[in-house]
Design a protein around this motif. Structure first.
Motif, PDB file in Angstrom:
ATOM      1  N   ASP A 149      -5.721   5.193   3.418  1.00  0.00           N
ATOM      2  CA  ASP A 149      -7.136   4.964   3.722  1.00  0.00           C
ATOM      3  C   ASP A 149      -7.356   3.582   4.339  1.00  0.00           C
ATOM      4  O   ASP A 149      -8.463   3.049   4.304  1.00  0.00           O
ATOM      5  N   ASN A 150      -6.312   3.012   4.917  1.00  0.00           N
ATOM      6  CA  ASN A 150      -6.434   1.682   5.538  1.00  0.00           C
ATOM      7  C   ASN A 150      -6.583   1.782   7.037  1.00  0.00           C
ATOM      8  O   ASN A 150      -5.888   2.575   7.675  1.00  0.00           O
ATOM      9  N   LYS A 151      -7.457   0.945   7.581  1.00  0.00           N
ATOM     10  CA  LYS A 151      -7.553   0.838   9.039  1.00  0.00           C
ATOM     11  C   LYS A 151      -7.161  -0.574   9.456  1.00  0.00           C
ATOM     12  O   LYS A 151      -7.782  -1.553   9.032  1.00  0.00           O
ATOM     13  N   ARG A 170      -8.321  -5.722  -0.535  1.00  0.00           N
ATOM     14  CA  ARG A 170      -8.026  -4.664   0.438  1.00  0.00           C
ATOM     15  C   ARG A 170      -8.873  -4.791   1.703  1.00  0.00           C
ATOM     16  O   ARG A 170      -9.049  -3.820   2.441  1.00  0.00           O
ATOM     17  N   SER A 171      -9.390  -5.981   1.931  1.00  0.00           N
ATOM     18  CA  SER A 171     -10.125  -6.223   3.174  1.00  0.00           C
ATOM     19  C   SER A 171      -9.942  -7.694   3.525  1.00  0.00           C
ATOM     20  O   SER A 171     -10.424  -8.570   2.803  1.00  0.00           O
ATOM     21  N   GLU A 229       0.837  -1.208   0.000  1.00  0.00           N
ATOM     22  CA  GLU A 229       0.000   0.000   0.000  1.00  0.00           C
ATOM     23  C   GLU A 229       0.873   1.260   0.000  1.00  0.00           C
ATOM     24  O   GLU A 229       0.604   2.223  -0.716  1.00  0.00           O
ATOM     25  N   ASP A 258      -4.005   3.832  11.488  1.00  0.00           N
ATOM     26  CA  ASP A 258      -4.530   4.326  10.202  1.00  0.00           C
ATOM     27  C   ASP A 258      -3.356   4.674   9.300  1.00  0.00           C
ATOM     28  O   ASP A 258      -2.492   5.467   9.692  1.00  0.00           O
ATOM     29  N   TRP A 270      -5.412   0.190  17.195  1.00  0.00           N
ATOM     30  CA  TRP A 270      -5.677   0.477  15.790  1.00  0.00           C
ATOM     31  C   TRP A 270      -4.545   1.299  15.192  1.00  0.00           C
ATOM     32  O   TRP A 270      -3.799   1.961  15.909  1.00  0.00           O
ATOM     33  N   ILE A 299      -7.939  -6.064   8.607  1.00  0.00           N
ATOM     34  CA  ILE A 299      -7.548  -4.964   7.731  1.00  0.00           C
ATOM     35  C   ILE A 299      -8.794  -4.510   6.986  1.00  0.00           C
ATOM     36  O   ILE A 299      -9.388  -5.285   6.213  1.00  0.00           O
ATOM     37  N   ASN A 300      -9.209  -3.282   7.271  1.00  0.00           N
ATOM     38  CA  ASN A 300     -10.420  -2.719   6.661  1.00  0.00           C
ATOM     39  C   ASN A 300     -11.601  -3.672   6.839  1.00  0.00           C
ATOM     40  O   ASN A 300     -12.357  -3.924   5.905  1.00  0.00           O
ATOM     41  N   HIS A 301     -11.710  -4.248   8.031  1.00  0.00           N
ATOM     42  CA  HIS A 301     -12.780  -5.209   8.290  1.00  0.00           C
ATOM     43  C   HIS A 301     -13.238  -5.081   9.745  1.00  0.00           C
ATOM     44  O   HIS A 301     -12.893  -5.916  10.592  1.00  0.00           O
ATOM     45  N   SER A 302     -14.011  -4.036  10.032  1.00  0.00           N
ATOM     46  CA  SER A 302     -14.371  -3.794  11.425  1.00  0.00           C
ATOM     47  C   SER A 302     -15.327  -4.852  11.974  1.00  0.00           C
ATOM     48  O   SER A 302     -15.357  -5.105  13.173  1.00  0.00           O
TER      49      SER A 302
END
Ligand SMILES: Cc1cc2nc3c(=O)[nH]c(=O)nc-3n(C[C@H](O)[C@H](O)[C@H](O)COP(=O)(O)OP(=O)(O)OC[C@H]3O[C@@H](n4cnc5c(N)ncnc54)[C@H](O)[C@@H]3O)c2cc1C
Length: 404
Positions: free
Chosen positions: A327-329, A351-352, A195, A324, A322, A369-372
């Protein structure tokens, strides 16, 4: 009777302890001493939206001055606690004043680990821990500026992402063979490195900085392999060390932090500690840990506050964290050390995705990754010591919560 509670360290944990103590009805004298001149504030934005200029300074403090006034909190900001005398239950401050306490809470946090190589003392070597560190870094984040970040951990990568977003040329130099190597799975490191590279950040792994060079001010970073990187702005993110000095000098047990039990009590029964400065037992994971996370500081401070009020409460939480980057969490829950199995749900190319760690069939930790949704489910499952069905776990079309 508990007449006075003194809290040293006006950060995340100190602020939360104040909140809990007053909320739980403590009516006595409450003193908060902090060596930074600011009201207690959030640190996470310092490498993210505050650094990029997308968040105003007014949004950093947890509470306004009026909260402390209304709750009868004696704030002593810009003041350091220099010495603690546990026998006299007295703390000496940098103003020369002494404060006597019935209960003392140490929320001393941690400080950035410093480089020790030749040139480390040159001007222009920046660390990022507090508000005071930000203006000089921000001033250097100009389009085209050559930014070098030493350390590919959370803070290094978040800062690199922010610098890149501001149009800088960015190199991240990492000693290990992958970024965030101590904290995430290899495929998660690979994903984040990809990324960053896609956004134009140059990540160099397996490289060791041996020297900083410059004429009074750092201009160049030199690595063992002979490579060197010209720099206009150097930021160092090579970890943090717990602030323990006053605790050690007071004779409190310290190790990789101030040693506390599950009640957040130190080796002195009138002194408690919470947050980044503690080396504490994790009951769920049966090991002692030192954590640097908002959640841990928040939860330990609540627990310590209740125990200081003689309401026995155990700190028994599944840690989470967490980060950031662009735009990745990244959301991490649990502790993966000691796992004997690793399962990836989903495809990083989407991306998830989520990496799950198990031990003896029990879910230990999750990196989402991008999966809350997976992260939320994991918090519950890990606390319950759930044993997922491996086929369901590996199938991203089955919700994580339904994998057990
Ligand atoms: C740039 C950055 C980004 C972060 N991002 C994230 C994130 O995305 N997610 C996450 O979960 N966590 C993040 N963290 C970590 C998180 O901010 C910390 O875990 C949290 O602030 C710890 O709270 P604390 O109260 O233990 O310590 P701190 O918030 O560090 O507060 C300790 C305070 O005590 C003061 N102090 C120390 N010694 C003395 C003394 N002798 N006298 C008076 N005052 C003293 C310190 O100066 C400091 O103000 C980040 C940290 C940084 C620096």
């Amino acid at each position: 009777m508990i007449a006075t509670i003194l809290i040293i360290g006006a950060g995340q944990a100190g602020a939360q302890a104040i909140d809990t103590l007053r909320r739980e009805g403590f009516k006595g004298r409450l003193v908060l001493v902090g060596d930074e001149p600011h009201l207690p504030y959030q640190r996470p934005p310092l490498s993210k939206k505050f650094l990029s200029g997308d968040m105003p300074a007014e949004r950093l403090p947890f509470r306004h001055q009026s909260f402390y006034d209304d709750h009868g909190v004696e704030l002593k900001l810009g003041v350091s606690a220099l010495k603690c005398d546990p026998a006299a239950r007295r703390v000496t401050l940098s103003t020369g004043e002494t404060v006597d306490y019935d209960r003392l809470l140490l929320c001393l946090g941690a400080d950035s680990r410093r480089l020790t190589c030749p040139g480390a003392d040159l001007a222009g070597v920046h660390y990022l821990r507090g508000i005071a560190d930000v203006p000089a870094i921000q001033a250097g984040l100009k389009p085209g500026a050559r930014v070098v970040v030493i350390g590919g951990g959370y803070i290094g990568l978040e800062t690199a992402a922010t610098a890149r977003t501001r149009g800088c040329t960015v190199h991240v130099l990492e000693m290990a063979d992958r970024v965030m190597n101590r904290v995430v799975a290899a495929n998660v490191s690979e994903y984040f490195a990809h990324e960053h590279r896609t956004q134009g950040v140059k990540i160099v792994c397996n490289t060791r900085v041996v020297r900083l060079e410059g004429n009074g001010r750092v201009e160049r970073v030199v690595c063992a392999e002979g490579d060197s990187y010209e720099t206009d702005l150097l930021i160092v993110g090579v970890g943090a060390i717990a602030n323990t000095q006053i605790a050690r000098e007071a004779g409190l047990a310290c190790d990789n932090g101030i040693v506390v039990d599950e009640y957040c009590r130190t080796s002195d029964p009138a002194i408690y500690a919470a947050g980044d400065c503690t080396y504490h037992p994790s009951l769920r994971f049966d090991q002692r840990v030192r954590l640097e996370s908002v959640d841990n500081a928040f939860e330990q401070a609540k627990t310590a506050a209740l125990n200081m009020l003689d309401r026995p409460t155990v700190h028994d939480r599944v840690p989470w964290f967490w980060s950031d980057q662009f735009d990745n969490k990244l959301l991490i829950v649990g502790l993966s050390q000691g796992h004997d199995q690793q399962v990836t749900r989903g495809d990083p190319a989407t991306r998830s995705f989520t990496v799950c760690y198990l031990k003896g069939g029990e879910l230990l930790a999750v990196e989402a990754i991008n999966h809350s949704k997976d992260y939320m489910a994991a918090r519950k499952l890990i606390a319950e010591r759930a044993r997922p069905n491996l086929d369901k776990l590996a199938d991203p079309t089955v919700a994580l919560k339904d994998s057990c």
